[in-house]
Design a protein around this motif. Sequence first.
Motif, PDB file in Angstrom:
ATOM      1  N   MET A  31       0.861  -1.177   0.000  1.00  0.00           N
ATOM      2  CA  MET A  31       0.000   0.000   0.000  1.00  0.00           C
ATOM      3  C   MET A  31       0.902   1.233   0.000  1.00  0.00           C
ATOM      4  O   MET A  31       2.053   1.165   0.453  1.00  0.00           O
ATOM      5  N   THR A  32       0.396   2.359  -0.502  1.00  0.00           N
ATOM      6  CA  THR A  32       1.160   3.611  -0.474  1.00  0.00           C
ATOM      7  C   THR A  32       0.317   4.730   0.130  1.00  0.00           C
ATOM      8  O   THR A  32      -0.909   4.736   0.007  1.00  0.00           O
ATOM      9  N   SER A  33       0.998   5.644   0.764  1.00  0.00           N
ATOM     10  CA  SER A  33       0.364   6.856   1.288  1.00  0.00           C
ATOM     11  C   SER A  33       1.445   7.913   1.472  1.00  0.00           C
ATOM     12  O   SER A  33       2.556   7.596   1.900  1.00  0.00           O
ATOM     13  N   ASN A  34       1.119   9.139   1.145  1.00  0.00           N
ATOM     14  CA  ASN A  34       2.083  10.224   1.336  1.00  0.00           C
ATOM     15  C   ASN A  34       1.978  10.865   2.711  1.00  0.00           C
ATOM     16  O   ASN A  34       2.680  11.840   2.989  1.00  0.00           O
ATOM     17  N   PHE A  35       1.113  10.336   3.560  1.00  0.00           N
ATOM     18  CA  PHE A  35       0.977  10.850   4.928  1.00  0.00           C
ATOM     19  C   PHE A  35       1.739   9.931   5.870  1.00  0.00           C
ATOM     20  O   PHE A  35       1.388   8.756   6.031  1.00  0.00           O
ATOM     21  N   MET A  36       2.785  10.464   6.488  1.00  0.00           N
ATOM     22  CA  MET A  36       3.606   9.657   7.380  1.00  0.00           C
ATOM     23  C   MET A  36       2.801   9.098   8.548  1.00  0.00           C
ATOM     24  O   MET A  36       3.067   7.992   9.018  1.00  0.00           O
ATOM     25  N   GLU A  37       1.828   9.858   9.032  1.00  0.00           N
ATOM     26  CA  GLU A  37       0.998   9.379  10.136  1.00  0.00           C
ATOM     27  C   GLU A  37       0.200   8.139   9.716  1.00  0.00           C
ATOM     28  O   GLU A  37      -0.015   7.220  10.507  1.00  0.00           O
ATOM     29  N   THR A  38      -0.234   8.108   8.460  1.00  0.00           N
ATOM     30  CA  THR A  38      -0.964   6.946   7.947  1.00  0.00           C
ATOM     31  C   THR A  38      -0.030   5.743   7.838  1.00  0.00           C
ATOM     32  O   THR A  38      -0.395   4.617   8.208  1.00  0.00           O
ATOM     33  N   LEU A  39       1.181   5.958   7.350  1.00  0.00           N
ATOM     34  CA  LEU A  39       2.152   4.867   7.265  1.00  0.00           C
ATOM     35  C   LEU A  39       2.468   4.302   8.644  1.00  0.00           C
ATOM     36  O   LEU A  39       2.600   3.087   8.818  1.00  0.00           O
ATOM     37  N   LYS A  40       2.586   5.193   9.614  1.00  0.00           N
ATOM     38  CA  LYS A  40       2.862   4.746  10.977  1.00  0.00           C
ATOM     39  C   LYS A  40       1.732   3.865  11.499  1.00  0.00           C
ATOM     40  O   LYS A  40       1.965   2.819  12.125  1.00  0.00           O
ATOM     41  N   MET A  41       0.496   4.277  11.241  1.00  0.00           N
ATOM     42  CA  MET A  41      -0.641   3.482  11.698  1.00  0.00           C
ATOM     43  C   MET A  41      -0.657   2.112  11.030  1.00  0.00           C
ATOM     44  O   MET A  41      -0.849   1.075  11.684  1.00  0.00           O
ATOM     45  N   LEU A  42      -0.429   2.083   9.709  1.00  0.00           N
ATOM     46  CA  LEU A  42      -0.459   0.813   8.979  1.00  0.00           C
ATOM     47  C   LEU A  42       0.634  -0.127   9.467  1.00  0.00           C
ATOM     48  O   LEU A  42       0.420  -1.344   9.586  1.00  0.00           O
ATOM     49  N   ALA A  43       1.801   0.426   9.752  1.00  0.00           N
ATOM     50  CA  ALA A  43       2.889  -0.411  10.279  1.00  0.00           C
ATOM     51  C   ALA A  43       2.586  -0.885  11.695  1.00  0.00           C
ATOM     52  O   ALA A  43       2.859  -2.027  12.059  1.00  0.00           O
ATOM     53  N   SER A  44       2.008  -0.001  12.508  1.00  0.00           N
ATOM     54  CA  SER A  44       1.777  -0.331  13.926  1.00  0.00           C
ATOM     55  C   SER A  44       0.760  -1.449  14.119  1.00  0.00           C
ATOM     56  O   SER A  44       0.772  -2.119  15.150  1.00  0.00           O
ATOM     57  N   VAL A  45      -0.136  -1.649  13.137  1.00  0.00           N
ATOM     58  CA  VAL A  45      -1.127  -2.721  13.273  1.00  0.00           C
ATOM     59  C   VAL A  45      -0.640  -4.025  12.646  1.00  0.00           C
ATOM     60  O   VAL A  45      -1.389  -5.009  12.576  1.00  0.00           O
ATOM     61  N   GLY A  46       0.617  -4.032  12.179  1.00  0.00           N
ATOM     62  CA  GLY A  46       1.196  -5.268  11.666  1.00  0.00           C
ATOM     63  C   GLY A  46       0.931  -5.536  10.205  1.00  0.00           C
ATOM     64  O   GLY A  46       1.201  -6.641   9.710  1.00  0.00           O
ATOM     65  N   LEU A  47       0.418  -4.537   9.472  1.00  0.00           N
ATOM     66  CA  LEU A  47       0.076  -4.765   8.071  1.00  0.00           C
ATOM     67  C   LEU A  47       1.327  -4.973   7.210  1.00  0.00           C
ATOM     68  O   LEU A  47       1.318  -5.765   6.268  1.00  0.00           O
ATOM     69  N   ALA A  48       2.402  -4.242   7.537  1.00  0.00           N
ATOM     70  CA  ALA A  48       3.635  -4.318   6.754  1.00  0.00           C
ATOM     71  C   ALA A  48       4.719  -3.552   7.495  1.00  0.00           C
ATOM     72  O   ALA A  48       4.450  -2.887   8.497  1.00  0.00           O
ATOM     73  N   TRP A  49       5.961  -3.658   6.992  1.00  0.00           N
ATOM     74  CA  TRP A  49       6.998  -2.785   7.527  1.00  0.00           C
ATOM     75  C   TRP A  49       6.967  -1.457   6.782  1.00  0.00           C
ATOM     76  O   TRP A  49       6.384  -1.343   5.698  1.00  0.00           O
ATOM     77  N   SER A  50       7.620  -0.452   7.352  1.00  0.00           N
ATOM     78  CA  SER A  50       7.630   0.862   6.712  1.00  0.00           C
ATOM     79  C   SER A  50       8.919   1.595   7.071  1.00  0.00           C
ATOM     80  O   SER A  50       9.800   1.044   7.743  1.00  0.00           O
ATOM     81  N   VAL A  51       9.005   2.824   6.630  1.00  0.00           N
ATOM     82  CA  VAL A  51      10.120   3.714   6.957  1.00  0.00           C
ATOM     83  C   VAL A  51       9.537   5.000   7.509  1.00  0.00           C
ATOM     84  O   VAL A  51       8.662   5.616   6.880  1.00  0.00           O
ATOM     85  N   LEU A  52      10.013   5.416   8.693  1.00  0.00           N
ATOM     86  CA  LEU A  52       9.497   6.619   9.345  1.00  0.00           C
ATOM     87  C   LEU A  52      10.650   7.516   9.788  1.00  0.00           C
ATOM     88  O   LEU A  52      11.737   7.023  10.097  1.00  0.00           O
ATOM     89  N   PRO A  53      10.400   8.814   9.853  1.00  0.00           N
ATOM     90  CA  PRO A  53      11.395   9.709  10.459  1.00  0.00           C
ATOM     91  C   PRO A  53      11.634   9.332  11.919  1.00  0.00           C
ATOM     92  O   PRO A  53      10.695   8.935  12.632  1.00  0.00           O
ATOM     93  N   GLN A  54      12.859   9.463  12.350  1.00  0.00           N
ATOM     94  CA  GLN A  54      13.213   9.139  13.732  1.00  0.00           C
ATOM     95  C   GLN A  54      12.375   9.934  14.728  1.00  0.00           C
ATOM     96  O   GLN A  54      12.056   9.444  15.819  1.00  0.00           O
ATOM     97  N   SER A  55      12.004  11.154  14.355  1.00  0.00           N
ATOM     98  CA  SER A  55      11.235  12.023  15.254  1.00  0.00           C
ATOM     99  C   SER A  55       9.828  11.502  15.527  1.00  0.00           C
ATOM    100  O   SER A  55       9.172  11.965  16.461  1.00  0.00           O
ATOM    101  N   MET A  56       9.354  10.531  14.735  1.00  0.00           N
ATOM    102  CA  MET A  56       7.991  10.022  14.907  1.00  0.00           C
ATOM    103  C   MET A  56       7.936   8.715  15.689  1.00  0.00           C
ATOM    104  O   MET A  56       6.855   8.166  15.916  1.00  0.00           O
ATOM    105  N   LEU A  57       9.057   8.201  16.122  1.00  0.00           N
ATOM    106  CA  LEU A  57       9.071   6.892  16.767  1.00  0.00           C
ATOM    107  C   LEU A  57       8.435   6.943  18.156  1.00  0.00           C
ATOM    108  O   LEU A  57       8.610   7.898  18.904  1.00  0.00           O
TER     109      LEU A  57
END
Length: 289
Positions: free
Chosen positions: A219-245
């Motif tokens: 899946m793709t999304s240009n919203f980092m907050e959306t990517l974080k949510m998708l990764a946090s529920v176990g859907l896939a791995w992702s890449v996030l800025p260190q400041s969002m961890l």
Amino acid sequence: MELANLAAFLAVADAGGFSAAAAALHLTQPAVSKRIAQLESELDARLFDRVGRQVLLTEAGQLLLPRARQLLGDANDARRALRELEHGIGGSLRMICSHHIGLHRLPPVLRKFSARYPQVALELRFMDSEQAWHEVLHARAELALTTLGPATPPLQARVIWDDPLCFVAAPTHPLALRKKLGLSDLAAHPAVLPEPQTFTHRIVAAAFQQRALALQLRMTSNFMETLKMLASVGLAWSVLPQSMLDKSVRVLPVAGVRLSRQLGCISHRGRTPSKAAQAFVQLLHQHAA
């Protein structure tokens, strides 16, 4: 139309004569007459009738009078605004910001700028970094705060923040249970990332391409907050800025790979920066420091 000729026209109309108008303008009567003649020639219309000792507006003169006042008023307002600009910072500033910077970097700078320069009318829009570059290129915005890619003339980029990136997944994801990983391990699992045309996606994709590995995009999304949510529920791995961890995701221990992007300010080389834009960029650098 020459503003000096319009000023002479208004002076004659208000004073009711050429002599009085000349005195008000600190000119000779022939000089005032010459300016009126030039204006009449330019407009191809007679503006005054001379009836005995009276000077009366013609129909054309009456039509011009309110418009001349408006034009000279606008010119005076422009002069005053420019004089004020020399002694302070005002005017307007049209700026674009990426959603990530708007949420995680901009608030303290914007708060300080608004308090320090209340006379600036700030127009702020939010859009993807690549779209923001296009808006600055076509002079629809003076500044853009975005993820930086390769800047080519006539655009110029100023780096404001370094933004380290981390591979992440949900704490329960199979990759998160490993103590050591390589990019080949990540390539075996689906990912959620920004869209392929974005600068951030290109940074990630380049690391895999260097090792002849293919990304599995779930899946793709240009919203980092959306990517974080998708990764946090176990859907896939992702890449996030260190400041969002935070605890909702776990950093994956990928050996030998360090990803980072730069965030900063985009402007047009051919455009003289406004004082408001200069002040904003200065605050950005101060805050980053």
